[in-house]
Design an enzyme around this catalytic site. Structure first.
Site, PDB file in Angstrom:
ATOM      1  N   HIS A 119      32.283  32.413  43.275  1.00 35.03           N
ATOM      2  CA  HIS A 119      32.428  33.111  44.565  1.00 35.03           C
ATOM      3  C   HIS A 119      32.052  34.585  44.511  1.00 35.03           C
ATOM      4  CE1 HIS A 119      34.679  29.864  46.672  1.00 35.03           C
ATOM      5  NE2 HIS A 119      35.020  29.563  45.431  1.00 35.03           N
ATOM      6  N   LYS A 158      38.289  42.453  57.067  1.00 35.23           N
ATOM      7  CA  LYS A 158      38.034  41.835  55.767  1.00 35.23           C
ATOM      8  C   LYS A 158      38.765  42.672  54.726  1.00 35.23           C
ATOM      9  CE  LYS A 158      33.543  42.503  56.579  1.00 35.23           C
ATOM     10  NZ  LYS A 158      33.045  41.161  56.341  1.00 35.23           N
ATOM     11  N   ARG A 159      38.840  42.193  53.487  1.00 36.00           N
ATOM     12  CA  ARG A 159      39.448  43.018  52.453  1.00 36.00           C
ATOM     13  C   ARG A 159      38.720  44.348  52.330  1.00 36.00           C
ATOM     14  NH1 ARG A 159      43.578  40.910  49.022  1.00 36.00           N
ATOM     15  NH2 ARG A 159      43.299  42.859  47.905  1.00 36.00           N
ATOM     16  N   LYS A 182      31.804  46.250  50.674  1.00 36.66           N
ATOM     17  CA  LYS A 182      31.826  45.799  52.077  1.00 36.66           C
ATOM     18  C   LYS A 182      31.538  46.955  53.039  1.00 36.66           C
ATOM     19  CE  LYS A 182      35.156  42.081  51.018  1.00 36.66           C
ATOM     20  NZ  LYS A 182      34.529  40.804  51.418  1.00 36.66           N
ATOM     21  N   THR A 230      32.920  34.593  55.367  1.00 39.59           N
ATOM     22  CA  THR A 230      33.296  33.496  56.259  1.00 39.59           C
ATOM     23  C   THR A 230      33.804  34.068  57.584  1.00 39.59           C
ATOM     24  OG1 THR A 230      35.367  33.444  54.997  1.00 39.59           O
ATOM     25  CG2 THR A 230      33.789  31.673  54.596  1.00 39.59           C
ATOM     26  N   LYS A 255      33.328  33.037  61.758  1.00 43.04           N
ATOM     27  CA  LYS A 255      34.411  32.942  62.753  1.00 43.04           C
ATOM     28  C   LYS A 255      34.047  33.745  64.001  1.00 43.04           C
ATOM     29  CE  LYS A 255      37.436  32.265  58.867  1.00 43.04           C
ATOM     30  NZ  LYS A 255      38.241  32.916  57.809  1.00 43.04           N
TER      31      LYS A 255
HETATM   32  C1  26Q Z   1      40.864  37.386  39.244  1.00 43.28           C
HETATM   33  C2  26Q Z   1      41.575  37.632  38.084  1.00 43.28           C
HETATM   34  C3  26Q Z   1      42.868  38.089  38.134  1.00 43.28           C
HETATM   35  C4  26Q Z   1      43.454  38.329  39.375  1.00 43.28           C
HETATM   36  C5  26Q Z   1      42.751  38.077  40.543  1.00 43.28           C
HETATM   37  C6  26Q Z   1      41.454  37.617  40.473  1.00 43.28           C
HETATM   38  C7  26Q Z   1      40.699  37.330  41.715  1.00 43.28           C
HETATM   39  C8  26Q Z   1      41.373  36.888  42.840  1.00 43.28           C
HETATM   40  C9  26Q Z   1      40.691  36.615  44.012  1.00 43.28           C
HETATM   41  C10 26Q Z   1      39.332  37.480  41.778  1.00 43.28           C
HETATM   42  C11 26Q Z   1      38.656  37.203  42.949  1.00 43.28           C
HETATM   43  C12 26Q Z   1      39.324  36.761  44.076  1.00 43.28           C
HETATM   44  C13 26Q Z   1      38.687  36.453  45.348  1.00 43.28           C
HETATM   45  C14 26Q Z   1      37.391  36.423  45.565  1.00 43.28           C
HETATM   46  C15 26Q Z   1      36.864  36.133  46.901  1.00 43.28           C
HETATM   47  O1  26Q Z   1      37.614  36.031  47.867  1.00 43.28           O
HETATM   48  N1  26Q Z   1      35.551  35.976  47.031  1.00 43.28           N
HETATM   49  C16 26Q Z   1      34.984  35.670  48.340  1.00 43.28           C
HETATM   50  O2  26Q Z   1      34.886  34.264  48.450  1.00 43.28           O
HETATM   51  C17 26Q Z   1      34.500  33.890  49.757  1.00 43.28           C
HETATM   52  C18 26Q Z   1      34.544  32.382  49.839  1.00 43.28           C
HETATM   53  O3  26Q Z   1      33.523  31.825  49.091  1.00 43.28           O
HETATM   54  C19 26Q Z   1      33.132  34.446  50.086  1.00 43.28           C
HETATM   55  O4  26Q Z   1      32.829  34.128  51.420  1.00 43.28           O
HETATM   56  C20 26Q Z   1      33.106  35.958  49.895  1.00 43.28           C
HETATM   57  O5  26Q Z   1      31.794  36.453  50.073  1.00 43.28           O
HETATM   58  C21 26Q Z   1      33.617  36.311  48.510  1.00 43.28           C
HETATM   59  O6  26Q Z   1      33.730  37.719  48.368  1.00 43.28           O
END
Ligand code: 26Q
Length: 767
Positions: free
Chosen positions: A328, A507-508, A513, A615, A619
Site C-alpha cells: 500500500h 485525509k491523514r 499529501k 480512496t 468517495k
Molecule cells: C507500520 C509499522 C508500525 C506501525 C504502523 C505502521 C503502518 C500503519 C498504517 C504503516 C502504514 C499504514 C497505513 C498505510 C496506508 O493507509 N496506506 C494507504 O493505503 C490506501 C489503501 O490502499 C491507499 O489508498 C493510500 O494511497 C495509501 O497511502
C-alpha cells in the site's frame, strides 16, 4: 427481516436489562438492544455460511477502520427505514445513534479499505473473513486547542460492543519467549447487501494465559498477579497511530505476531477438524496480507506445518500457495524491517523459520539482490513476495512503480506474480447510506439496482442535459452542504455559509499529501482579494480534516498553520465575505460520511508517485464532485473514466517529478516568485503566532534546508496549482461545472469495491 419484530425484541431486552420502557432508555441502551436484537435474528444464517466445503479467504490486517456499524447493517438488512419509523412512533429519532462512537480500529486508507472489502465480499457472496486485533483503544481522538492538535484516548466500547460475540471456547495460546498469552476471538458479523451472506470479522484480544493463581494470592503476591495481567493485556491496548513508520517498537512486534499466530493456529486447527490433509490446505484456504503488518503469518504457518511433520520445503510450497500480498505504500521508510536479534529474543521459533527461508532463497535463486535477511535485518516485504503467489499494488500507476522501481529485482525473477487490483469503496456506506438525497434521485431516474451494480450509474449520463435532473442534482448538493454547514457550526463553532463553494481536503496529515500547498493557495487568494486584485472571486470555503501522527512534528506544524490562516481569514472584514477556512476536529469515518457528499471540489494533490491509490478521491467522485488533483494514484484512473476534461489536473507527473528532483533548487523557486515568497514568509515573519514553539519557522526551513529540501515539490507545483485552481473557481456555478459533477458520479462505477473484490477472487484467490 421484520423490523417490527426487531423493535419488539429490543423492548424486551431493555426491559430485562433495566426494567425500562424502550422510549425511556438512554441512547446506549437503545443502541445495544436494537443491535443485540439484530444479532439474535441473524445468528442462524451467519453460522450457515461457515460450513460450506469450498475455499474460504482470510483477509489478514492489523487495521479495520469500521466506523459505525448500526446504520450500515440495518441498511444492508433492508430495515433501516422501518426501524427509523418504529423509533419515530415512540418519539425517538434514529439520528440519536450519532452519539455512539466509531470503531476506529485503523489509521486511514489501508484500514478503511479492509472494511470496504469485507462489506463487498459479503455483498457479492464471496467467502471472505477478516482477522485482526481487538484494540482496547482505537485511533486517538483529536482535540484542537489553540490551533494545536492534542490526542485523547479513544474508548470506542463506551456504549458496549453489541456487534461482537466473544468465543471463549475458540481461544488459542500464543507463545513468546518470555511468556504465553491467551488469544480470545471476538466475532463481528459482516452483513452483505440484501442480508443473504454474512461473513465474519474475527478480532483477537490478548488475555492472561493461566487462570488466576490462588497460591500467589494466598502469599499476598498481588503485585505479581497484576503484572502478569498487564503484560498480557498490553499487547492489544492501543492501535499504533502512525500510518507510515514506527521503527522497531517491541510492542508492535508483539501485536503483529500475536494476531497472526492466533489466526494461523485457528485456521490450521479448523482445517484439521474438517478431516482434510494439510497437504491440501491451499485448496480450501487463501490468505491476503494487508501490507507487511501480518507477514509473520507466513513463518508461523510454515512452523505449524513442520510441527505436523512436514518438511520445510513442503511447508514452504504449501504456504506459498496460500498467501498473497498487497503493498500500500511506495515510500521506502514504510517498508517494515525488523532487527533479527529482537525477533530472536521475542519469538525464537519464528527467527528460526526466517533463517531457513533465507537459506532456501540462497539455494534456489542465487541472486544476492534477493534476500529475506540482510545485515541481521529481516525485510518483511521480501518475506511476503518470496513466499506468496501474488503481489499487488492498489492502482495501476502504483503497480507500475512497484514493478519498475520498488520491487524491480523481484519483478525480473517473478514477473507473473505481480498484479494490479485498483482499490474501491463500498457504494452502500459511501452513497446509499450517507447520501439518501442523491440515492433517491438516482433511483428516480434509473431505478434500483445500482447499489450492487455500480456500473449502472453510467445510465445517468443520459440526463446531464435534462434541466429537471440537473436542477434536482443542484438542490441535492445544496441540501447536503446545508447539513454539513449546520454540523460544522455545532461541532466546531465555525460558520460556513452553504452558498459558498465547498473545497475540501480530508485525509491523514502527511507532507506528501501536501495540505501545505493547499494552505499556501488560500493565503494567495487572501492577499489577492484583500488587495483588490480579484474582485470577482466567488465565495469559497476551504475545509480540512486530518489527524497527524502524534510524533510527526511537521504534520502538527501544518495543522497549526492552517488554524492560524483560518483565524486570520475568517475574521478579516476585507475577506470574510469571500473566504472561510475551517479545520474540522476529530475527522473520522462518521464525519467523512457527512463531508464527502457535501463537496464541490475534491483536493487530491499529492506529489505524483507518492499516493499509492487514494480512496477518498473515489468517495468524492461517487457523490458528484470534480477532482482538483495531480496525476497520482487512482486519480489517473478517475481521469480515464470521467475524461480528463472533467477534472482539474495540475502539477508535475511522475516523469517530471523524477526530472525535477535531479537538480531541484527550491530556494531559487521561492526567490524568483514574489507572491510565493511572501506567502512562505508568513511562516516566520510574525504574521502568525505559534506560541513560541518555533514550529512554523522550522516548517519553512524544511522547504530549504538539508538533503531533502522541499522533498515533495510544494514550491515547484505552486504556480501550476494556482492556475488550475483559479480556473476551477471561475468555472464554479456554471452549467458546465455542474455537468462535470454529474459526469463524475455517472462514471464512478469502476470504483465500487465490489469490482475490486471480484478481481481478487478471480485473479488472485482463484475462487
Ligand atoms: C507500520 C509499522 C508500525 C506501525 C504502523 C505502521 C503502518 C500503519 C498504517 C504503516 C502504514 C499504514 C497505513 C498505510 C496506508 O493507509 N496506506 C494507504 O493505503 C490506501 C489503501 O490502499 C491507499 O489508498 C493510500 O494511497 C495509501 O497511502
Amino acid at each position: 427481516m421484520n423490523y417490527k419484530q426487531i423493535i419488539k425484541n429490543a423492548e424486551i431486552i431493555v426491559k430485562a436489562n433495566s426494567g425500562k420502557k424502550l422510549e425511556d432508555a438512554c441512547v446506549s441502551e437503545v443502541y445495544c438492544a436494537i443491535s443485540r436484537a439484530v444479532m439474535a435474528e441473524i445468528a442462524e444464517g451467519w453460522n450457515k455460511g461457515v460450513t460450506n466445503g469450498k475455499k474460504r479467504v482470510g483477509y489478514l490486517s492489523a487495521e479495520f477502520l469500521i466506523g459505525r456499524s448500526i446504520y450500515a447493517n440495518l441498511f444492508n438488512l433492508g430495515i433501516l427505514n422501518g426501524v427509523k419509523e418504529e423509533l419515530a412512533l415512540r418519539g425517538m429519532d434514529i439520528t440519536m445513534f450519532e452519539d455512539i462512537e466509531d470503531a476506529a480500529l485503523g489509521n486511514g486508507g489501508l484500514g478503511r479499505l479492509a472494511a470496504c472489502y469485507l462489506e463487498s465480499g459479503a455483498s457479492v457472496n464471496i467467502p471472505l473473513d477478516g482477522y485482526g486485533i481487538r484494540y482496547r483503544y482505537g485511533l486517538f481522538r483529536q482535540r484542537i486547542e489553540d490551533g494545536f492538535q492534542r490526542e485523547v484516548a479513544d474508548d470506542w466500547q463506551k456504549a458496549g460492543d453489541p456487534w461482537s460475540f466473544r468465543k471463549d471456547d475458540e481461544s488459542v495460546t500464543v507463545s513468546f519467549a518470555d511468556y504465553k498469552v491467551k488469544a480470545v476471538p471476538y466475532d463481528m458479523p459482516v452483513i452483505g447487501y440484501g442480508g443473504n451472506t454474512i461473513n465474519t470479522l474475527r478480532l483477537w484480544q490478548s488475555e492472561e494465559a493461566d487462570d488466576f493463581d490462588f497460591d500467589l494470592f494466598n502469599e499476598m503476591k498481588t503485585q505479581v498477579i497484576a503484572t502478569r495481567k498487564v503484560r498480557a493485556e498490553e499487547i492489544c491496548y492501543v492501535l499504533y497511530p502512525n500510518d507510515s513508520t514506527e521503527k522497531g517498537r517491541l510492542l508492535r512486534l508483539r501485536q503483529e505476531y500475536f494476531f497472526t499466530s492466533a489466526t494461523i493456529q485457528d485456521l490450521v486447527r479448523k482445517h484439521k477438524a474438517s478431516g482434510k490433509p494439510l497437504e491440501k490446505l491451499h485448496e480450501s484456504l487463501s490468505l491476503q496480507l494487508n501490507d507487511t503488518h501480518p507477514v509473520f503469518a507466513i513463518p508461523e504457518l510454515i512452523r505449524l506445518l513442520m510441527e505436523e511433520n512436514m518438511t520445510f520445503n513442503k511447508a514452504f510450497e504449501i504456504s506459498r500457495k496460500v498467501f498473497n500480498f498487497t503493498n500500500h505504500t511506495i515510500m521506502g521508510e514504510a517498508l517494515e524491517r525488523w532487527d533479527m536479534r529482537r525477533v530472536k529474543k521475542l519469538i525464537p521459533q519464528i527467527a528460526r523459520v526466517l533463517r531457513m527461508m533465507q537459506k532456501h532463497i540462497e539455494k534456489n535463486l542465487q541472486n544476492e539482490k534477493l534476500f529475506i535477511i540482510k545485515d541481521e535485518t529481516v525485510h518483511m516485504a521480501n518475506v511476503a513476495i518470496y513466499c506468496s503467489s501474488a503481489t499487488n499494488g492498489v492502482a495501476q500507476l502504483h503497480t507500475d512503480i512497484l514493478k519498475q522501481d520498488t520491487f524491480k529485482d523481484w519483478y525480473e525473477v517473478y514477473p507473473e506474480r505481480f498484479k494490479n487490483v485498483t482499490n474501491g469503496i463500498t457504494p452502500r456506506r459511501w452513497l446509499a447510506v450517507c447520501n439518501e438525497e442523491f440515492s433517491s434521485l438516482i433511483t428516480e431516474y434509473i431505478g434500483d439496482g445500482w447499489q450492487n451494480n455500480l456500473e449502472r450509474l453510467a445510465e445517468l449520463a443520459k440526463f446531464v442535459d435534462d434541466e429537471k435532473f440537473v436542477a434536482k442534482f443542484k438542490a441535492m448538493k445544496q441540501a447536503k452542504k446545508q447539513q454539513l454547514s449546520d454540523f460544522i457550526l455545532k461541532r466546531e463553532g465555525v460558520e460556513i455559509p452553504s452558498n459558498f463553494m465547498f473545497d475540501i481536503q480530508v485525509k491523514r496529515l502527511h507532507e506528501y499529501k501536501r495540505q501545505l500547498l493547499n494552505a499556501f493557495s488560500i493565503l494567495y487568494y487572501y492577499f489577492e482579494i484583500k488587495e483588490g486584485r480579484m474582485p470577482d472571486f466567488k465565495p469559497t470555503a476551504f475545509i480540512f480534516g486530518a489527524k497527524a501522527a502524534p510524533g510527526y512534528y511537521n504534520a502538527k506544524a501544518i495543522i497549526k498553520f492552517i488554524n492560524c490562516i483560518a483565524e486570520k481569514v475568517n475574521n478579516d472584514p476585507d475577506t470574510k465575505d469571500k473566504l472561510r477556512v475551517v479545520f474540522v476536529s476529530d475527522y473520522n469515518v462518521s464525519y467523512a460520511e457527512k463531508i464527502f457528499c457535501a463537496a464541490d471540489v475534491s483536493e487530491q494533490i499529492s506529489t505524483a508517485g507518492f499516493e499509492a491509490s487514494g480512496t477518498g478521491n473515489m468517495k468524492f467522485m461517487l457523490n458528484g464532485t470534480v477532482t482538483l488533483g495531480t496525476m497520482d494514484g487512482a486519480n489517473v484512473e478517475i481521469c480515464e473514466e470521467a475524461g480528463k476534461e472533467n477534472e482539474y489536473i495540475f502539477g508535475a507527473d511522475v516523469e517530471e517529478v523524477a526530472r525535477v528532483k535531479k537538480d531541484y533548487k527550491p530556494y531559487e523557486v521561492y526567490m524568483a516568485d514574489k507572491d510565493l515568497k511572501r506567502i512562505v514568509d508568513t511562516l516566520d515573519d510574525g504574521t502568525f503566532n505559534d506560541n513560541g514553539t518555533g514550529m512554523l519557522a522550522s516548517l519553512k526551513q524544511s522547504l530549504f534546508g538539508g538533503w531533502s529540501a522541499d522533498h515533495y515539490l510544494v514550491l515547484h507545483d505552486f504556480r501550476s496549482y494556482i492556475q488550475v485552481k483559479t480556473q476551477l473557481l471561475n468555472d464554479y456555478g456554471s452549467e458546465e461545472f455542474t455537468r462535470k459533477c454529474i459526469i463524475n458520479a455517472s462514471k464512478a462505477g469502476k470504483f465500487s469495491s465490489d469490482r475490486s473484490v471480484k478481481e481478487y477472487a478471480k485473479n488472485i484467490w482463484k475462487l
